[in-house]
Motif scaffolding. Structure first.
Motif, PDB file in Angstrom:
ATOM      1  N   UNK A 146       0.847  -1.191   0.000  1.00  0.00           N
ATOM      2  CA  UNK A 146       0.000   0.000   0.000  1.00  0.00           C
ATOM      3  C   UNK A 146       0.883   1.242   0.000  1.00  0.00           C
ATOM      4  N   UNK A 147       0.732   2.069  -1.015  1.00  0.00           N
ATOM      5  CA  UNK A 147       1.454   3.324  -1.084  1.00  0.00           C
ATOM      6  C   UNK A 147       0.480   4.486  -1.139  1.00  0.00           C
ATOM      7  N   UNK A 148       0.830   5.590  -0.486  1.00  0.00           N
ATOM      8  CA  UNK A 148       0.010   6.789  -0.573  1.00  0.00           C
ATOM      9  C   UNK A 148       0.795   7.868  -1.302  1.00  0.00           C
ATOM     10  N   UNK A 149       0.112   8.585  -2.176  1.00  0.00           N
ATOM     11  CA  UNK A 149       0.710   9.665  -2.951  1.00  0.00           C
ATOM     12  C   UNK A 149       0.028  10.963  -2.507  1.00  0.00           C
ATOM     13  N   UNK A 150       0.778  11.799  -1.824  1.00  0.00           N
ATOM     14  CA  UNK A 150       0.241  13.025  -1.244  1.00  0.00           C
ATOM     15  C   UNK A 150       0.586  14.204  -2.145  1.00  0.00           C
ATOM     16  N   UNK A 151      -0.412  14.975  -2.523  1.00  0.00           N
ATOM     17  CA  UNK A 151      -0.218  16.134  -3.396  1.00  0.00           C
ATOM     18  C   UNK A 151      -0.780  17.375  -2.717  1.00  0.00           C
ATOM     19  N   UNK A 152      -0.049  18.479  -2.831  1.00  0.00           N
ATOM     20  CA  UNK A 152      -0.510  19.725  -2.240  1.00  0.00           C
ATOM     21  C   UNK A 152       0.408  20.876  -2.581  1.00  0.00           C
TER      22      UNK A 152
END
Length: 445
Positions: free
Chosen positions: A217-223
């Motif tokens: 499980x990978x999370x890709x955080x954008x902001x």
């Protein structure tokens, strides 16, 4: 001896150019220095995305764009530690959605399950959501996605592989019973500031960033920011940085030092700010001044330009361009991969698998500070509540399984009925996994 230091502005003047023209790039390799001087800035070019460039190789690498020295810039879908995380930082109009679309396509072409939650909708994100297993808008949707990720770490940690044993996710081992999952959290910091759900969103994201990679499980955080003072925790930033290749797109000059400091880049390796435009200045300014003519508009063609941070030295790049107006279907596989039937069954038992676009119930669905997300219960929808009121009262029953697997009580909703038949996904990286394929949940659906 350390690496040589190069004054870019002085070197550009010696080569009869200006650093702001974006035509000169310096590559340092130990005691060696390579200076590249282009006739026109490579950052002003448009590099069309193709399915071939976006398809990960055997090492999980794929082309994100091109560096200023002409080399392909590559990112990855997994690492030797497990599923890769992601960190994208860009101002409004800096090319963040384009960059996110490239990563979503690469994950999908790899055969991963892709889910997308954004704090605010826009045209490109909605188009991108059609190619994901689940897509939705708002802080409530994001927290429901994160609760599922945390539960899946527990579920996958108990799923036996073909050899009958339980393993951490590793492509080098055969017989994995589940697919890699990549979850995208767009405008994450805005959602993390939500009054009702923000604290839990940040807490869950930190938990997934610590352990998620072991379960595929990978999370890709954008902001637009990764500053601690803006609410982005140092723990989350460090966890993402250690298991991803961050990409920072065009940011204001005064923010460059702070952003790379937050990424752990030492001051001596902090890059110079990018110019406001990569187009050369038009000649004849004196003649225009004499004639009283205005200056031609500057082409602000810096969208998609920035830095990729794979090592200690950030490298300037221009990301690939995905043409949304012409349609993006050709960049994605024909089948949308989703979770296995077993995973969905376990999530339904935990009352976490339903339409995440559903509004909260009559009572606020904001979790209490002491609630564990693996067993979060949400209020029953109005119709279900009315039906329950007509039945004679009875005590809530408990499942014979361990406490984390509980049977819904009268105050929790019944699982949503199956919406699609079960079938085999031919794009799965593990053969024979059963999954529900082709369902895309969109906002307003």
């Amino acid at each position: 001896m350390g690496e040589p230091r190069v004054n870019l502005h002085t070197l550009a003047a010696a080569l009869k150019t200006k650093y702001d023209e974006g035509r000169m790039f310096v590559t340092v390799d130990g005691s060696q220095v390579l200076v590249s001087l282009w006739d026109s800035s490579p950052l002003a070019q448009v590099f069309p995305a193709t399915r071939e460039l976006l398809t990960p190789d055997k090492d999980g690498r794929w082309v994100t764009g091109y560096l200023g020295n002409g080399q392909p810039a590559r990112n990855r879908v997994y690492t030797d530690r497990g599923a890769a995380h992601g960190l994208f930082v860009a101002p409004s109009g800096g090319g963040k959605t384009q960059l996110m679309a490239l990563h979503v396509a690469a994950d999908a072409l790899f055969g991963a399950v892709v889910m997308l939650a954004t704090e605010a909708p826009d045209e490109k994100t909605a188009a991108l959501g059609k190619h994901t297993a689940r897509y939705g808008v708002g802080a409530l949707y994001m927290i429901r996605l994160l609760r599922v990720l945390v539960a899946l770490m527990e579920i996958r940690g108990e799923m036996p592989w073909d050899d009958g044993q339980v393993h951490d996710w590793d492509l080098r081992l055969a017989g994995c019973p589940y697919r890699m999952l990549s979850a995208y959290l767009d405008e994450f910091l805005s959602a993390a500031r939500n009054r009702d759900y923000g604290a839990e969103i940040m807490d869950l994201a930190e938990r997934v960033s610590v352990k998620g990679h072991k379960y595929g499980i990978g999370i890709k955080v954008a902001g637009q920011s990764i500053y601690v003072q803006d609410g982005f925790t140092q723990l989350l930033c460090e966890n993402l940085r250690e298991n991803c290749i961050p990409v920072v797109l065009k940011v204001a000059p005064k923010k460059v030092a702070d952003i790379f400091r937050a990424l752990g880049i030492p001051p001596e390796n902090t890059p110079e700010p990018l110019p406001r435009s990569f187009s050369p200045a038009e000649k004849g300014r004196i003649e225009r001044v004499m004639r009283g003519e205005p200056e031609p508009p500057t082409d602000s063609n810096t969208g998609g330009a920035g830095w990729i941070v794979e090592a200690k030295q950030p490298d300037v790049l221009r990301t690939l361009f995905m043409d949304f107006k012409a349609g993006i279907d050709g960049y994605f596989p024909d089948t949308i991969a989703t979770l296995t039937a077993h995973e969905i069954h376990e999530l339904e038992a935990r009352d976490l698998w339903f339409d995440w676009n559903d509004p909260p119930g009559p009572a606020s669905s904001a979790p209490s500070p002491t609630t564990r997300t693996g067993t979060t219960r949400r209020p029953r929808r109005a119709a279900a509540s009315a039906a329950a009121a007509s039945r004679p009262g009875r005590a809530a029953t408990r499942s014979p399984h361990p406490a984390r697997r509980w049977r819904p009580s009268r105050t929790s909703p019944a699982p949503d009925p199956p919406r699609h038949p079960t079938s085999y996904c031919r794009n799965s990286p593990t053969c024979g996994n059963v999954a529900r394929v082709g369902w895309t949940s969109r906002a307003g659906a």
